[in-house]
Design an enzyme around this catalytic site. Structure first.
Site, short mmCIF file in Angstrom:
data_model
loop_
_atom_site.label_atom_id
_atom_site.label_comp_id
_atom_site.label_asym_id
_atom_site.label_seq_id
_atom_site.Cartn_x
_atom_site.Cartn_y
_atom_site.Cartn_z
N ASN A 56 1.10 -1.52 -0.19
CA ASN A 56 0.14 -0.12 0.03
C ASN A 56 1.03 1.31 -0.35
OD1 ASN A 56 -1.93 1.91 0.59
ND2 ASN A 56 -3.62 0.83 2.28
N HIS B 267 -11.26 0.99 4.34
CA HIS B 267 -9.88 0.46 3.96
C HIS B 267 -10.93 -1.00 3.18
CE1 HIS B 267 -6.69 -1.82 3.15
NE2 HIS B 267 -7.27 -3.41 4.44
N ASP C 270 -5.58 -8.87 0.97
CA ASP C 270 -5.38 -7.44 2.26
C ASP C 270 -4.07 -6.67 2.39
OD1 ASP C 270 -5.99 -5.54 3.97
OD2 ASP C 270 -6.76 -7.07 5.59
#
Length: 630
Positions: free
Chosen positions: A235, A484, A501
């Site tokens: 991320n 998220h 994730d």
């Protein structure tokens, strides 16, 4: 005030003419009715406190099983503690077995770093014979300290834990106040809990099955590649939504194969298709790398600046822009029709007169569909809402060419569905009452197998069944301002779901991928009323789940083998691994040079001759090629 009779008063504005003495509209409340109404307003009475020696009642009350977990084995073990004050500072109870694992209670009579308390823990009982490095057991447990002479006097604590070699014990440092348990009267009883230096410790343990391998995992030193064979995406700041979309596209094997077919072997081809080349590199690294991959090259090819990295973009818009760019780069290649074949369907917007033979229609292509969530309980209801027919009549009649104003039916119907169906769920919409965009957390169900046949036009080609299997669930957790994104994806036709994730990939159950992402209210508790959950991003409590699906990916059942081909059929172009390896070798060389730079220095020698010959302001011309570099 006007007075009627002797004791009834009415407001002066009351109009007596409108008063109707209608006995049917009057409710007569008896004492029994009043008691009933009062009882209904009160919460359910709490069940009677079970006795400590009624093990089944204790377990049912304080350690109930959960439908979310499957039990592997249960055990109840009782240890009578004697000579309490004479015991060592660290004491172990007898070893017992549950699910093939040894267990024991660890006891600190004088407390463990808490002198005012007594401490109890549940511990794996391997002792000196340590288990293997990868040993673990997921356990729900309860420790109960009671007076063996009076089972109504006890104290209990419950916990869940993933027991491992590194974390082999778990429990309660402040299990009970030392002074209270020795007091002559414990918790209103007429005797102490620990009486005559004697007490009873009962351990309840339930070992659970762990189908995903990550139940209550702390993810320290977790290796996604080792555990799942796949890696995640790092991320960059607020790019979790992008990571979810990219993983979904990557695991749509036919899409990856088509991206690999875009020509990028020459410098000119790479320059003309920077986004396609960046995506090729990203996909190859997801296949080959051992750790999470960066998306910086790809976002740089989009022309994004730092500001955009930290802004949440619209997933649907981003997907369409990416598809348009790739489709342009695929023209004239063997993958030219790959994307439309996968993602494009057709719908017809029509106006059909009721009383005359006139119809106006327009057929359009679509790459994805937006379905209403608000007011709909399922995908089926959303589709039926999508194709709902509106009747134009009265002042709203349709002006049909050559027929004047006519009553007509207006609507949308599907002429075809794509092989890969992307459904965008409208979880975010404008709230007119609040005058703001809001997230819709209502319960919205979607099936594992979807039949789209009922939504097709009667004249549509139905030679290929419109049965779809769920391939991906993209999830948003949080609200409009903080949240998220992550995804549950099924890489193969018959395989399991995995949770992607960001940089972590884990196995997931079907319940975690589907049922847990319907949204809606948390399950209610018969004793405490409606359950609440805490939004992990806003820290606010709510009765509605903040994690729910916002995008669904379905694949036509008859095309599963083609859309999800074997891994060996999705190999990158030959030049790609070679070029990336060369870049890595060059980068490693530069890194090594930087690390070793402090070990070397350049020495220059100035001779008398060079000093006399140089006419500048320095001693000599240090940049002259004639000087010796030692």
């Amino acid at each position: 005030m006007d007075q009627i009779g002797s004791d009834m008063q009415l407001d002066s504005d009351y109009d007596e003419k409108t008063y109707v003495n209608d006995t049917e509209s009057v409710a007569l409340i008896t004492n029994d009715d009043a008691d009933s109404m009062l009882d209904e307003s009160l919460p359910p009475a709490e069940p009677a406190k079970p006795m400590a020696d009624d093990h089944e009642a204790m377990k049912e009350r304080f350690l109930p099983s959960s439908p979310d977990y499957e039990t592997e084995a249960e055990a109840i073990f009782t240890w009578d503690i004697t000579d309490w004050r004479s015991l060592p500072k660290r004491t172990h109870g007898p070893t017992f077995n549950c699910a093939g694992h040894p267990w024991r209670v660890l006891f600190f009579p004088a407390g463990n770093a808490a002198s005012e308390s007594v401490s109890f823990y549940l511990e794996q009982g391997f002792g000196d014979e340590k288990p293997t490095d990868d040993w673990y057991a997921c356990a729900q447990f309860m420790l109960v300290l009671s007076n063996p002479n009076d089972p109504s006097i006890y104290i209990h604590h419950e916990a869940n834990h993933r027991f491992t070699l590194e974390e082999g014990d778990w429990g309660f440092t402040r299990f009970a106040d030392k002074n209270k348990i020795f007091a002559a009267s414990y918790d209103g009883a007429d005797r102490p809990l620990v009486e005559g230096d004697t007490a009873r410790m009962t351990a309840y343990i339930r070992v659970l099955k762990d189908p995903t391998g990550v139940l209550w995992h702390n993810f320290v030193n977790y290796d996604s590649k080792k555990e799942t064979g796949m890696v995640g995406l790092r991320n960059q700041g607020a790019t979790c939504y992008l990571n979810s979309l990219l993983q979904s596209l990557y695991l749509t094997g036919a899409f990856r194969k088509a991206v690999y077919q875009i020509p990028t072997s020459t410098e000119q081809e790479r320059t003309n298709s920077t986004s396609a080349y960046a995506l090729q590199r990203l996909f190859y690294r997801l296949q080959a790398d051992q750790v999470a991959v960066s998306t910086q090259e790809l976002t740089h090819s989009f022309g994004w600046e730092s500001r955009q990295i930290f802004e949440q973009q619209d997933v649907q818009e981003l997907s369409r822009i990416l598809m348009e760019k790739l489709e342009t780069h695929m023209k004239g290649t063997e993958a030219e029709k790959a994307l439309p074949d996968m993602f494009v369907g057709k719908m017809k917007t029509y106006l059909k007169c009721i009383n005359v033979d006139y119809e106006s229609s327009r057929t359009e292509e679509y790459w994805d569909l937006q379905l209403n969530v608000s007011g709909c309980k399922s995908v089926d209801e959303s589709f039926r809402d999508y194709i709902q027919v509106e009747t134009l009549e009265g002042d709203n009649k349709y002006a049909a060419e050559g027929y004047g104003l006519q009553e007509a039916k207006k609507g949308v119907i599907f002429e075809s569905f794509p092989n890969v169906l992307h459904l965008q769920l409208k979880r975010f919409e404008y709230d007119f009452q609040r005058d703001a965009m809001m997230k819709v957390n209502d319960r919205y169900e979607f099936p594992d197998v979807l039949d789209c046949t009922p939504y097709l036009d009667e004249t549509a080609d139905k030679s290929e069944p419109c049965i779809y299997h769920l391939h991906g669930v993209l999830v948003h957790s949080g609200d409009l301002n903080a949240g998220h994104y992550y995804a549950f994806l099924k890489p193969s036709k018959e395989g399991d779901f995995f949770r992607f994730d960001d940089d972590r990939v884990t196995r997931a159950t079907k319940r975690e991928a589907i049922d847990d992402n319907f949204g809606g209210d948390y399950a209610t508790n018969g004793i405490n009323g409606a359950a609440k959950g805490q939004n992990p991003y806003t820290r606010q409590w709510s009765t509605k789940r903040s994690n729910n699906a916002y995008m669904l990916v379905y694949i036509r059942a008859s095309q599963l083998d083609r859309i999800l081909p074997p891994e060996e059929q999705m190999q990158p172009p030959e030049h790609l691994p070679i070029r990336i390896q060369e870049e890595r070798v060059a980068a490693e060389k530069r890194r090594k040079e930087r690390e070793e730079a402090h070990l070397y220095m350049n020495v220059y020698v100035a001779t008398e001759a060079s000093y006399r010959a140089y006419e500048g302001t320095d001693i000599i011309n240090w940049t002259s090629e004639s000087e010796t570099d030692l």
